[in-house]
Design a protein around this motif. Sequence first.
Motif, mmCIF file in Angstrom:
data_model
loop_
_atom_site.group_PDB
_atom_site.id
_atom_site.type_symbol
_atom_site.label_atom_id
_atom_site.label_comp_id
_atom_site.label_asym_id
_atom_site.label_seq_id
_atom_site.Cartn_x
_atom_site.Cartn_y
_atom_site.Cartn_z
ATOM 1 N N LEU A 1 -20.787 14.702 -41.873
ATOM 2 C CA LEU A 1 -20.362 15.504 -43.015
ATOM 3 C C LEU A 1 -21.452 15.572 -44.082
ATOM 4 O O LEU A 1 -21.657 16.613 -44.716
ATOM 5 N N THR A 2 -22.160 14.462 -44.281
ATOM 6 C CA THR A 2 -23.238 14.448 -45.274
ATOM 7 C C THR A 2 -24.349 15.401 -44.877
ATOM 8 O O THR A 2 -24.906 16.124 -45.712
ATOM 9 N N ASP B 1 -24.183 11.714 -50.480
ATOM 10 C CA ASP B 1 -23.106 10.837 -50.034
ATOM 11 C C ASP B 1 -22.734 9.791 -51.071
ATOM 12 O O ASP B 1 -21.902 8.929 -50.822
ATOM 13 N N GLU C 1 -18.973 9.816 -38.633
ATOM 14 C CA GLU C 1 -18.302 10.962 -39.244
ATOM 15 C C GLU C 1 -18.857 11.228 -40.644
ATOM 16 O O GLU C 1 -19.092 12.384 -41.012
ATOM 17 N N LYS C 2 -19.100 10.170 -41.406
ATOM 18 C CA LYS C 2 -19.664 10.333 -42.747
ATOM 19 C C LYS C 2 -21.068 10.926 -42.674
ATOM 20 O O LYS C 2 -21.424 11.815 -43.466
ATOM 21 N N ALA D 1 -16.021 6.012 -38.311
ATOM 22 C CA ALA D 1 -16.098 6.480 -39.698
ATOM 23 C C ALA D 1 -17.537 6.628 -40.166
ATOM 24 O O ALA D 1 -17.857 7.532 -40.958
ATOM 25 N N THR D 2 -18.426 5.755 -39.687
ATOM 26 C CA THR D 2 -19.830 5.823 -40.119
ATOM 27 C C THR D 2 -20.486 7.109 -39.636
ATOM 28 O O THR D 2 -21.147 7.823 -40.397
#
Length: 523
Positions: free
Chosen positions: A64-65, A180, A60-61, A57-58
């Motif tokens: 996307l950011t 973010d 992936e964030k 998840a880290t």
Amino acid sequence: MVATRLHSGEHLGRYELLTPIAQGGMGAVWAARQVGQHGFRKTVAIKTLLPGLSEDATFEKMFLTEARVVMRLHHPNVVQVLDLGEEQGVLFQVMEWIDGESVSTLLKVTERDGVRIPIRLAAFICIQAALGLHAAHEATDDDDQPFGIVHRDVSPQNVMVTYDGHVKVVDFGVAKSSVDGAATGTGEFLKGKVPYMAPEQASGERIDRRTDVFSLGTLLYRLTTGTHPFLGDNQIVTLNNVLACRPAPPKERVADFPDALEAIILRCLQKDRDLRFSDMAEVAAALETAIATTDAPVGERELATFVRTQLSEHRVARRAAMRQAGRALGWASSTSDSLPRFSDAPASGETMTPSGTGPGIGSFTPPSNAPVTLRYSATPSASNVRPWLSSSPDSKTQLTYVHPPSHTRRRTAFIAVALVAIASAGVAAFLSMGRNEDPARQTARASEPPRAAPPSEPSANPGAPQASIGTTETTAPASASSPPTEPSSPPVTKRPIGPAPIRPKPTPTTTPAEPSTAPDLGF
């Protein structure tokens, strides 16, 4: 959804992957084509997360950011992000295709060949990078609120020079911003490359745009002197040098180093951020003033000449690999972008070996089922319907040409349409024959008496006259006193549908006809 490994020829939305061109710790970059209507194809770069990080998840964030940050930036010295998508669990960014190499590659090649990058060109590269970074630092949202972007990974790997002399800042993957929803705080793990970190970044303190000023100063020192100001034997030593050691003045490394340029570099490398330039615009202006005193011209033309001369092998190898991959995927010879056109694909059994060397470069060989993956997997796949690229760090790429199946489909469709048209024309012609019958014949046919129906079973009386199928015949009634007589005229035969043949009129005879009891049939 678990991300799958990617193969050459696979589609991510409307983008067709061509060949992998780079891989880092977080992601991989592919050369690809955007496919549109009417034969439109445009070369793009596609960045994806590595399969092992796609479920984190880290990361992936962060991915996307990065896309959301760079989509807000519109500057000639910053790479453009064109699209963001997800296909079969694979997140991907679509970026403009940069026809060039990183400054890191330029440094490696020039040092290998014993060539020194001219100081004026090194300064020009950093001027253009500073302008791109300043645009990122100044970016705002729709309400004119600053994003607070800090690249925090300004390094030779993330500054690219093109064969046309342009400079592009790339990879905002670890950038800090308010996009973010949260700014970077203390205690977060280090992001960036240790040799190019600023002291406040290495110690986990608050960072701002002046952090990037320090990193750019380190890059400028590296380009102009050929040495690194803080690099040690390992990461720990290097980190300590960044935090505590003052760099040696450039004049100690290069005797004829310009005084004005040395002052700019040392100011960028101040441990106290308040003593540095306040922003990248000041850095660019100071560098322009410093190189203006040189007699030799400096600009995009001079940079393009130097880059093409030093990196000619890389350029030839990259383009040859893309041409080969395009042929193997059955692409047409025409394209809508600036990528070199490739001619007709080689015939079966023909080989072609490109000039130059490089990763993923090879020759046409017999078919191979080993697909290219992000980790250079060589596992064959029975489901392959195209010739995949087969590549490993120590082997050459194998490509096999297949004729595009679209030609066969178009040929089959054309034949089917032609057959339908011919059949329709034949039916129409046949039906029109009846409508074009001679009017005299139609009148004669209308005056004919009704035709006798065929008997449903044989007659019990063999001597009785029989009606033949397909023949109309009329006889006089038989009487007991006189035998039946034959008609004086031949029987009338049923005519087929369609125009009747023209029959000559009977020639009148002078012999008188015998009396007959048969009725006149009109002949």
